[in-house]
Design a protein around this motif. Structure first.
Motif, short mmCIF file in Angstrom:
data_model
loop_
_atom_site.label_atom_id
_atom_site.label_comp_id
_atom_site.label_asym_id
_atom_site.label_seq_id
_atom_site.Cartn_x
_atom_site.Cartn_y
_atom_site.Cartn_z
N ASP A 186 -4.03 -4.98 -3.60
CA ASP A 186 -4.14 -6.17 -2.77
C ASP A 186 -4.63 -7.35 -3.59
O ASP A 186 -5.16 -7.20 -4.69
CB ASP A 186 -5.10 -5.91 -1.60
N SER A 200 1.05 -3.96 -8.15
CA SER A 200 1.59 -2.89 -7.30
C SER A 200 3.02 -2.63 -7.74
O SER A 200 3.69 -3.51 -8.30
CB SER A 200 1.56 -3.28 -5.82
N GLU A 227 1.72 5.41 -2.44
CA GLU A 227 1.91 6.78 -1.94
C GLU A 227 3.31 7.32 -2.21
O GLU A 227 3.48 8.52 -2.42
CB GLU A 227 1.66 6.80 -0.42
N ARG A 241 0.82 -1.22 0.00
CA ARG A 241 0.00 0.00 0.00
C ARG A 241 0.85 1.26 0.00
O ARG A 241 0.50 2.26 -0.63
CB ARG A 241 -0.95 -0.03 1.20
N TYR A 242 1.98 1.22 0.70
CA TYR A 242 2.86 2.40 0.74
C TYR A 242 3.43 2.71 -0.64
O TYR A 242 3.75 3.87 -0.94
CB TYR A 242 3.98 2.15 1.75
N GLN A 273 -8.62 -3.30 -1.08
CA GLN A 273 -7.64 -2.24 -1.25
C GLN A 273 -6.95 -2.34 -2.61
O GLN A 273 -6.67 -3.44 -3.09
CB GLN A 273 -6.57 -2.35 -0.16
#
Length: 336
Positions: A297, A166, A110, A106-107, A294
């Motif tokens: 994910d 990702s 960002e 998830r980071y 998410q």
């Protein structure tokens, strides 16, 4: 034998250092101690290795362990193209375990630059050092995230992994390709390990195990993504480290210079069942906040560890119940 362990202040790297030191190897630990998560936890791991916090804050200075005569630590960035070769030239390592990386799916949504710097530039520098300073074997961390949303389970090493969802996964797949190229061109052995949801004492605060236990004990809500309809191949840290160690001890398999292994438990657990076991052992009900899926994910991870078992006699044997119990014992002693 002198061994370099990068990511020595991290979760897996810390445990691996203890394993190698207890086996009698001479170990140099390297870490940049970045602020992705609580640096106090990283310094406390180093303290367990006999490294004082104050000394470990300085960059590019060796700190000798007060606990292990065969361990010293240096704070350094892998992306430091000037300092890293000097370290290799001075220490003359024979083997390298690379556990250093910018982690977290998830980071990466960002802060993508951190992943390029550490996981691509840093890994490239490490490969160059391995090539130029006669490293016998590089064992490096990959990730189960490279499988993306593959539908076939369990995930096997020969599955197509060309569609990462990702940036973190993309960098790990890139590491595998880069390692293959260096093994092919320069002849030194590289072994990549695709880790599956590692948990246990001294674990990362951004991982599910840590987040769930902390929230439940504090009476707070736990975010339950995809309404709990997920499953993960949770693998206890001692099983992981045993597999990593065995991968480093095996210098070749059928004369192959490059090898990729899944390293997991091979028994996926439903997220809601995982939470239930934590509730049972804490004797506290969880306040679940049901959340949508998410970005980045995946619905399920499940490792086919047949190759690791056949080649290296890998045999994970820690049950979820036992692993959670050991984590809770550590968590309570560390935080309460």
């Amino acid at each position: 034998m002198k061994i370099l362990v990068t990511g020595a202040a991290g979760f897996i790297g810390f445990h691996l250092c203890i394993k190698l030191l207890n086996k009698g190897f001479e170990v140099v630990g390297l870490d940049n101690i970045n602020k992705y998560y609580d640096i106090d936890l990283k310094y406390d791991r180093l303290a367990e290795l006999g490294i004082k916090r104050g000394a470990a804050q300085k960059f590019q200075e060796f700190v000798q362990s007060k606990k292990y005569k065969n361990f010293k630590f240096i704070r350094m960035n892998l992306e430091d193209r000037e300092s890293l070769p000097g370290l290799f030239e001075e220490e003359k390592f024979e083997k390298v375990y690379n556990l250093a990386a910018q982690v977290g799916v998830r980071y990466s949504l960002e802060n993508p630059t951190a992943y390029i710097d550490s996981n691509i530039v840093g890994f490239s520098n490490l490969l160059e050092c391995c090539r130029n300073y006669d490293i016998q074997h590089l064992i490096f961390a990959s990730s189960s995230s490279v499988y993306g949303q593959n539908k076939k389970v369990p995930f096997a090493e020969n599955d197509v992994v060309d569609h990462p969802i990702s940036l973190y996964a993309a960098t790990k797949k890139s590491n595998e390709l880069m390692a293959y190229t260096y093994s092919h061109l320069y002849g030194f052995k590289t072994t990549g390990l695709r880790f599956f949801t590692v948990y246990g004492p001294w674990g990362r605060p951004d991982m599910a195990m840590f987040l769930f236990v902390k929230a439940i004990m504090e009476g707070k809500e736990i975010k339950t993504f995809n309404r709990g309809k997920l499953s993960r191949d949770f693998t206890y840290i001692d099983d992981i480290v045993e597999g990593v160690y065995k991968a480093g001890e095996k210098d070749s398999v059928n004369d192959e210079k490059y090898k990729i292994y899944n390293i997991g438990n091979g028994n996926p657990v439903k997220l809601l069942d995982f939470i239930s076991e934590i509730e049972k052992q804490l004797n506290i009900p969880a306040k679940k906040k049901m959340m949508p899926m998410q970005p980045g994910d995946v619905f399920e991870t499940w490792a086919d560890c047949t190759n690791l078992k056949n080649d290296l006699d890998y045999n994970p044997n820690t049950s979820i119940s036992e692993g959670i119990s050991k984590f809770l014992t550590w968590f309570k002693s560390y935080y309460y």
